[in-house]
Design an enzyme around this catalytic site. Structure first.
Site, PDB file in Angstrom:
ATOM      1  N   CYS A   1       0.823  -1.214   0.000  1.00 52.10           N
ATOM      2  CA  CYS A   1       0.000   0.000   0.000  1.00 52.10           C
ATOM      3  C   CYS A   1       0.858   1.265   0.000  1.00 52.10           C
ATOM      4  O   CYS A   1       0.478   2.282  -0.597  1.00 52.10           O
ATOM      5  CB  CYS A   1      -0.944   0.000   1.194  1.00 52.10           C
ATOM      6  N   THR A   2       2.003   1.211   0.653  1.00 57.57           N
ATOM      7  CA  THR A   2       2.899   2.364   0.659  1.00 57.57           C
ATOM      8  C   THR A   2       3.310   2.720  -0.765  1.00 57.57           C
ATOM      9  O   THR A   2       3.313   3.898  -1.158  1.00 57.57           O
ATOM     10  CB  THR A   2       4.144   2.064   1.522  1.00 57.57           C
TER      11      THR A   2
END
Length: 218
Positions: A45-46
């Site tokens: 997700c980063t």
């Protein structure tokens, strides 16, 4: 509640990194991309949040707002954005919803309706909160994508899909496999040959009675 293409996108009021969001009011007369995450400080997700920040000017050109969601409080989001900018090279430039109580996740059928929020949930607990919704100015859901935690989303494809949807909204055309902006498009079967001749006076190509292609309208 199940969400299907063509349904009205559920409205909600939530806290975000840019203050309180009244979703339908926030969309206004724009298109919108809502994309969700199961947990803050997760590796895949980063990378996604950083890439979306990089692409945001392209969405701006297309009259499209971007909003992220993660199943953690806004205070955690504000700490996470520093890591995202440091590792991905782009600062998050769109609001991120704090959905620690799973209100939006449940509204959009991203998680089991009996799941309980507010507690010490892990990313695995929230694994299904990995969705992308494209919503039109009419507040209807135009497209949905769902990914597992192990596979990073292809936001270039989301942009391509948005281009296709907007082209259809403007010109009532369909796009063939692997279409890219500028490629020929398909005249839907709902358009008669008579109407197609009026609409495309420069002509079109009939491969089969049900398969007619034409240069992309400007």
């Amino acid at each position: 509640m199940s969400i299907r293409i063509g349904d009205e996108a559920p409205d909600f009021t939530v806290d975000s990194t840019e203050g309180t969001i009244h979703f339908h009011e926030w969309i206004g007369d724009h298109w919108a991309i809502l994309f969700s995450h199961p947990k803050d400080f997760t590796p895949v997700c980063t990378t996604e949040l950083g890439y979306m920040a990089r692409l945001k000017p392209e969405f701006d050109k297309r009259n499209t707002k971007v909003i992220g969601l993660s199943v953690d409080p806004v205070s955690d989001h504000r700490r996470w954005v520093g890591d995202i900018e440091e590792t991905q090279g782009y600062a998050v430039n769109y609001p991120m919803i704090g959905d620690e109580n799973l209100v939006v996740a449940k509204l959009y059928d991203m998680i089991h309706p009996n799941a309980s929020g507010g507690g010490p949930r892990t990313a695995v607990d929230n694994a299904t909160v990995r969705s992308v919704f494209i919503i039109g100015p009419d507040k209807k859901v135009k497209a949905m994508l769902v990914y597992p935690m192990s596979a990073g989303r292809n936001f270039d494809e989301v942009l391509r899909l948005l281009d296709s949807l907007q082209l259809n909204a403007r010109h009532t055309v369909a796009t063939p496999v692997n279409w890219r902006p500028g490629d020929d498009v398909i005249i839907p079967t709902s358009v008669s040959d008579e109407d197609a001749k009026k609409k495309y006076p420069d002509g079109y190509k009939t491969l089969k009675p049900y398969l007619r292609v034409v240069a992309q309208p400007k």
